[in-house]
Design an enzyme around this catalytic site. Structure first.
Site, PDB file in Angstrom:
ATOM      1  N   HIS A 252      31.966  49.574  35.455  1.00 15.36           N
ATOM      2  CA  HIS A 252      32.973  48.501  35.503  1.00 15.36           C
ATOM      3  C   HIS A 252      32.593  47.344  34.581  1.00 15.36           C
ATOM      4  O   HIS A 252      33.440  46.766  33.904  1.00 15.36           O
ATOM      5  CB  HIS A 252      33.101  47.953  36.929  1.00 15.36           C
ATOM      6  CG  HIS A 252      33.878  48.842  37.849  1.00 15.36           C
ATOM      7  ND1 HIS A 252      34.238  48.459  39.124  1.00 15.36           N
ATOM      8  CD2 HIS A 252      34.377  50.088  37.688  1.00 15.36           C
ATOM      9  CE1 HIS A 252      34.916  49.436  39.703  1.00 15.36           C
ATOM     10  NE2 HIS A 252      35.003  50.437  38.855  1.00 15.36           N
TER      11      HIS A 252
ATOM     12  N   PHE B 110      30.705  43.300  45.378  1.00  9.28           N
ATOM     13  CA  PHE B 110      31.732  42.248  45.425  1.00  9.28           C
ATOM     14  C   PHE B 110      32.510  42.331  44.119  1.00  9.28           C
ATOM     15  O   PHE B 110      31.918  42.303  43.044  1.00  9.28           O
ATOM     16  CB  PHE B 110      31.099  40.848  45.520  1.00  9.28           C
ATOM     17  CG  PHE B 110      32.105  39.723  45.367  1.00  9.28           C
ATOM     18  CD1 PHE B 110      32.590  39.054  46.482  1.00  9.28           C
ATOM     19  CD2 PHE B 110      32.580  39.344  44.104  1.00  9.28           C
ATOM     20  CE1 PHE B 110      33.528  38.025  46.343  1.00  9.28           C
ATOM     21  CE2 PHE B 110      33.519  38.319  43.963  1.00  9.28           C
ATOM     22  CZ  PHE B 110      33.986  37.660  45.079  1.00  9.28           C
ATOM     23  N   GLU B 111      33.834  42.423  44.240  1.00 10.20           N
ATOM     24  CA  GLU B 111      34.691  42.327  43.054  1.00 10.20           C
ATOM     25  C   GLU B 111      36.012  41.752  43.507  1.00 10.20           C
ATOM     26  O   GLU B 111      36.519  42.126  44.568  1.00 10.20           O
ATOM     27  CB  GLU B 111      35.010  43.715  42.474  1.00 10.20           C
ATOM     28  CG  GLU B 111      33.925  44.383  41.680  1.00 10.20           C
ATOM     29  CD  GLU B 111      34.361  45.735  41.096  1.00 10.20           C
ATOM     30  OE1 GLU B 111      35.273  46.396  41.646  1.00 10.20           O
ATOM     31  OE2 GLU B 111      33.779  46.121  40.079  1.00 10.20           O
ATOM     32  N   VAL B 112      36.559  40.841  42.692  1.00  9.05           N
ATOM     33  CA  VAL B 112      37.966  40.487  42.838  1.00  9.05           C
ATOM     34  C   VAL B 112      38.570  40.804  41.484  1.00  9.05           C
ATOM     35  O   VAL B 112      38.055  40.326  40.460  1.00  9.05           O
ATOM     36  CB  VAL B 112      38.167  39.002  43.182  1.00  9.05           C
ATOM     37  CG1 VAL B 112      39.657  38.681  43.283  1.00  9.05           C
ATOM     38  CG2 VAL B 112      37.476  38.656  44.495  1.00  9.05           C
TER      39      VAL B 112
END
Ligand SMILES: Nc1nc2c(ncn2[C@@H]2O[C@H](COP(=O)(O)OP(=O)(O)OP(=O)(O)O)[C@@H](O)[C@H]2O)c(=O)[nH]1
Ligand SMILES: *[C@@H]1O[C@H](CO)[C@@H](O)[C@H](O)[C@H]1NC(C)=O
Ligand SMILES: [Mg+2]
Length: 402
Positions: free
Chosen positions: A325, A288-290
């Site tokens: 990241h 999950f990443e925004v």
């Protein structure tokens, strides 16, 4: 002349014969297929009629029925320059279908953002048909260029092979997988460079088989923009050290080479307990990443990724895009550009983020089980994030410690 004996036998035979016929008739009639199934549109009409009657009948229960709302209700207002993005294989179609349905039901049916699908092989028609039918925004399908999904020329193949064999022997998950390494390198260095993503500023990464547990009634992308956030997460945890033994050495070398890229007020405290000497293995869980695509496309991250790629740990070890990241976001951004999405209930096997406070869960119509929430368990790094940010933990967190 028939003897009485024969007559009795004949009568008995006839009786048995007719009884058999009668039994057979009863048997077949009860198994006879119905002529046709009731028409689906008839059922819908009946249900609609029943619903209308129900709504127009004055309630005698003391409960006022809610006015009907349409499921395709679109929220007004301007949209952000944003898209969902999914890396997947054709065989993932039914697992990504489930994820899309969750995202649409909880969020995107109100906003209709686009969805970009990426693959190292061409997507087939089934994949495109199924996903396009489910997404309420535009869908786009990209083929990853070979240079983004292959060994760069400077990698020593013999050394890489030995490393895979050694990791496999140690029983490390995906230890012997080449494609998993291409995937991690791609997600680390190239997803944001894909032609289809150049049209966008923000992305939300979605993997197959995930779940969303709560309603999201605001525009998550606009939230990022309006609050100058560059990276959002729901879960954090400790990385498996065997997959990244020298990642921090490369990172330290990068920090020395490029001090100009290290942000003031960064989140070093989240990833190191001794001011940067050692990595504490904390990372945001990147399935999950925004985030802001322009952060990854910027000079600071480009230099960081190139340094890591040159050192070869994507192949000589098994560096994951999550620690890569996370370290980058923690060092190259001021910490207040990171955001914890407490209100997004989320699951990717085997961890759950479920909003801690009951008040939130009720308000957001969450369907997750509170005691499954990973945030405050021993293997989560989210407490460190709260401490670093000086945030107060949500009501009830102590009850979820283990
Ligand atoms: N096109 C393509 N996509 C892949 C490949 N391997 C993994 N992916 C995608 O990359 C993402 C991460 O892969 P996963 O297999 O889910 O890896 P993971 O989340 O670490 O492990 P799981 O616990 O198995 O989910 C998912 O979106 C996959 O669909 C591949 O070889 N080709
Ligand atoms: C969206 O963002 C991209 C990348 O920053 C930019 O190239 C594009 O022009 C933007 N589109 C709109 C409609 O603003
Ligand atoms: Mg996954």
């Amino acid at each position: 002349m028939p003897t009485p004996q024969n007559t009795r036998t004949l009568r008995f035979a006839l009786l048995a014969f007719f009884s058999l016929i009668v039994l057979y008739k009863i048997y077949t009639s009860s198994y006879k297929p119905k002529a046709t199934l009731p028409d689906v549109s008839d059922i819908q009409r009946q249900q609609l009629e029943a619903a209308k009657n129900y709504l127009s009948t004055p309630a005698d229960t003391g409960i006022t029925p809610k006015p009907p709302t349409t499921l395709s209700e679109t929220y007004p207002g301007e949209r952000a320059n944003a898209t969902f993005v999914t890396l997947a294989r054709n065989v993932d179609v039914w697992e990504i279908a489930k994820s899309i349905r969750q995202v649409e039901d909880r969020f995107n049916r109100k906003f209709h953002y686009d969805w970009v699908f990426l693959n190292d092989k061409p997507f087939n028609d089934e994949f495109k048909k199924v996903t396009t039918a489910l997404v309420s925004g535009k869908t786009k399908y990209g083929l990853i260029p070979e240079k983004h999904w292959s060994f760069p020329p400077h990698i020593d193949q013999e050394k890489a092979k030995k490393a895979r064999e050694a990791m496999h022997a140690k029983g490390i998950i995906y230890g012997d997988s080449i494609s998993y390494r291409h995937m991690c390198r791609f997600e680390s260095g190239f997803f944001f460079q894909q032609e289809l993503l150049l049209d966008y500023e923000y992305y939300w990464r979605v993997e197959p088989s995930i779940k969303l547990y709560c309603d999201i009634d605001y525009d998550v992308f606009k939230f990022m923009k309006d609050n100058n956030k560059k990276y959002g997460f729901t879960l954090s945890l400790y990385e498996y050290i065997e997959t990244i033994p020298t990642l921090w050495d490369s990172t330290k070398a990068f920090m020395k080479e490029h001090p100009e890229h290290i942000a003031k007020n960064n989140a070093m405290q989240f990833i190191s307990d001794d001011g940067g000497e050692k990595y504490n293995r904390c990372h945001f869980w990147s399935n999950f990443e925004v985030g802001d695509l322009n952060f990854w496309r910027g000079q600071a991250y480009t230099d960081y990724f190139n340094k890591l790629d040159k050192d070869g740990g994507f192949f000589y070890e098994r560096w994951g895009d999550a620690p890569v990241h996370s370290i980058a976001a923690s060092l190259l951004l001021p910490k207040d550009q990171l955001h914890f999405f407490n209100d997004i209930g989320y699951y990717h096997v085997p961890f759950t983020h479920c909003p801690t406070s009951e008040e939130d869960r009720i308000k957001l119509k969450c369907s997750c089980e509170p005691k499954k929430n990973f945030d405050w368990k021993g293997y989560s790094c989210t407490t460190r994030f709260f401490d670093m940010m000086g945030l107060e933990k949500p009501k009830g967190w102590e009850t979820q410690l283990d």
